[in-house]
Design an enzyme around this catalytic site. Sequence first.
Site, PDB file in Angstrom:
ATOM      1  N   ILE A  63       0.837  -1.201   0.000  1.00 48.45           N
ATOM      2  CA  ILE A  63       0.000   0.000   0.000  1.00 48.45           C
ATOM      3  C   ILE A  63       0.867   1.245   0.000  1.00 48.45           C
ATOM      4  O   ILE A  63       0.530   2.243  -0.615  1.00 48.45           O
ATOM      5  CB  ILE A  63      -0.945   0.000   1.221  1.00 48.45           C
ATOM      6  CG1 ILE A  63      -1.858  -1.210   1.167  1.00 48.45           C
ATOM      7  CG2 ILE A  63      -1.744   1.283   1.281  1.00 48.45           C
ATOM      8  CD1 ILE A  63      -2.724  -1.339   2.393  1.00 48.45           C
ATOM      9  N   LYS A  86       2.293  -3.194   8.756  1.00 47.78           N
ATOM     10  CA  LYS A  86       3.377  -2.249   8.515  1.00 47.78           C
ATOM     11  C   LYS A  86       4.685  -2.778   9.076  1.00 47.78           C
ATOM     12  O   LYS A  86       4.772  -3.118  10.261  1.00 47.78           O
ATOM     13  CB  LYS A  86       3.068  -0.895   9.151  1.00 47.78           C
ATOM     14  CG  LYS A  86       4.204   0.110   8.997  1.00 47.78           C
ATOM     15  CD  LYS A  86       3.888   1.424   9.693  1.00 47.78           C
ATOM     16  CE  LYS A  86       5.083   2.356   9.569  1.00 47.78           C
ATOM     17  NZ  LYS A  86       4.849   3.628  10.262  1.00 47.78           N
ATOM     18  N   ASP A 184       3.443  14.280  13.226  1.00 48.63           N
ATOM     19  CA  ASP A 184       3.124  14.585  11.829  1.00 48.63           C
ATOM     20  C   ASP A 184       1.616  14.729  11.643  1.00 48.63           C
ATOM     21  O   ASP A 184       1.035  14.167  10.713  1.00 48.63           O
ATOM     22  CB  ASP A 184       3.677  13.506  10.914  1.00 48.63           C
ATOM     23  CG  ASP A 184       3.873  14.017   9.484  1.00 48.63           C
ATOM     24  OD1 ASP A 184       3.907  15.248   9.294  1.00 48.63           O
ATOM     25  OD2 ASP A 184       3.992  13.189   8.566  1.00 48.63           O
TER      26      ASP A 184
END
Length: 695
Positions: A63, A86, A184
């Site tokens: 992805i 991940k 972030d």
Amino acid sequence: MHNEDRAGRAGDGARGPEDRRSGDDPRRPDAGAPQEWPRTPPHAAPPTPRTVIDGRYELLEPIGSGGMGEVWKAHDLRLRRFVAVKGLLDRNSMTPATQTAALQRARREAEAIAKIEHQNVVTVHDQVETDNQVWIVMKLLEAKSLGDLLSGEGVLAVPRAATIGLQVVQGLRAVHAASVVHRDVKPGNVLVRDDGLAILVDFGIATFEGADRVTRTGSVIGTPPYLAPELFAPASPGPTPASDLWALGVTLYEMVEGRVPFAGHEVWEVQENIRQSPDPAIRFAGPLAPVIQGLLITDPRERLDAATAEAMLREVLGDPAAPNAARAASATHPPTAVSTPNPSTPAPGPAVPPPAPAPAPVMSTPPPAPSAAGGPPGRYRGWKVAAAVVCVALLAGAGWVASRGNGEKGGDGDRAGSVQGQGEGHAGSGSKERWKDTHPTLEIGVKDDQPGLSKFDKKTRTYQGYDIDLAYAIAESMGYGKGEVAFTTVATDYRSTALKTKQVDLVIASYSITDDRKTASPGGYSVDFAGPYYEASRGFLVREKSSKYTINDSSDLRDLGVEVCTARESTYEKALPKQGFTMAKSQPNTYQDCLDKLLDPKSDVYAVASDDIILAGYVEANPGKVRRLENIQGAEGYGVAMRPKTPVLKGEVCSALRTILAGRIWEDMYKENLSGLVGDKNPPGRPELTECQGL
């Protein structure tokens, strides 16, 4: 994280500090990026087709990928569901020397993120370590990023922006409670489902207790336009919860104004823009303006904390938390209370697009708690209270309508959703005159020697205290920014003169409301009042130890006939002689001067007469030297003083005071500044605004 619109987007992206998208539109750094992750990571091929991690998670397709790892769509063979997996390590970019340290950091990151359980934060299902790689297994989300929404719609209506902002700040409270800093926060890292649920994602560069600084080998970690100014400093302590809240402020601004407040692709550009224009123009935010301004305070110590921001966003939405909403533990670290879903809210399921975007489920508001950054409970310092006041004031009239179309692109044309002020004090088409129209700076007279109420700090060169917080609150309600308020020290016997000579517009200086002050007298000047905003009791201050007299209560002062000092032209100067007290031959113009005489062992002054809250401040400032006697009959109602025949000014002040006294703002100011002095956590009864009747 890049913006993309993919069914089955991963809940967490991956990319490195260099991922700044140099070709982006400077109006929105989060827009203009490729709308899908590349089908194949640019520097990492799939380990093996149909590789199965830990015998359970079958990797299907990549992805996303970047300097911080890689993300795969995967199939959970055990529970038969799709997930996002991940890998936290980009193994191809690591040398053997850095492999061990990176692996250890990845383990800590995985453990930190896994502690966060909140519906506005991406859900972590599992953590797996295999073959020198650390994997986080997360929920696979079907949602658009907020960045995509802004790219397509330009701006969002204020209620919708506030709803998303509320959910993000709730998610951040959970993140910070786990001692994690996201680092972030930006539109590209907020997913918004069709049912309105907003989810904070992409912890690829998140940090936690003991992590490194904002810079690493000269590279900036994060997206420049969303980086807090304190992170630019050479001696910066690194990212903190406050820096996440700055980024939230930038995101809120972008949602309603159609651009970022401080543009620039490089850190130095953003830094220079912040330095030159620290207060960006806010035109279309309406009642969101105080929240945005509070989050974009350059000093992180004065910036809104998450709890305050959440409360203010609730005020904007006119939706106080449900009192019986359940609160579940959101992290193993408990320093910050965290909002959790209302138990009546259904669990997230397949998204069914409604006819129009619906507000997200309402979360419960936790009780005030210390911020993750260590701030005091209910940090309503200075203008933070004022910001909350404006939110309530703008909504109280029930005439403010946020009707900006979601399809607007942020131009300067017809803005149907611009805030329309209610009542006197707001200029515009069909509106009455505002005080600010003819007075660009609000001049306020205050005391500088009353701890807790109004004290001038010589080190910081600022005024602090309850009266100062109130002054900022009133000013914000009248449309003044913090930089448009000027304080002038006024002694007790000079307050009316300062008003008469127009040196100040208002006096907020424990100014007791009395009939003789409202009526001109020979040699004096009449003043008008709005209030009272606080009611104090009358009392005395005496020396802790006296070699000549034993003074246990006020009757001893009267029986002994010792001299009592009070400020010239205070209410005590006339009232006490009528009650049998002996007054000093000459009264000074401040209570501080009386205190100095009391502390002088050679002085004949044995007591200072003033209000209990003023005396309590002196006791705290002089421990072991003075003590208070019991209060005596009578009360002092403090008012905001102004020149007579200024109806516009009085109307605006009264409007602000009604808002302050109606909600928790008044209580929070009391708890912040005064409760510690008097030793009572609960504020006294709310005064009635007798001087505002008919307005």
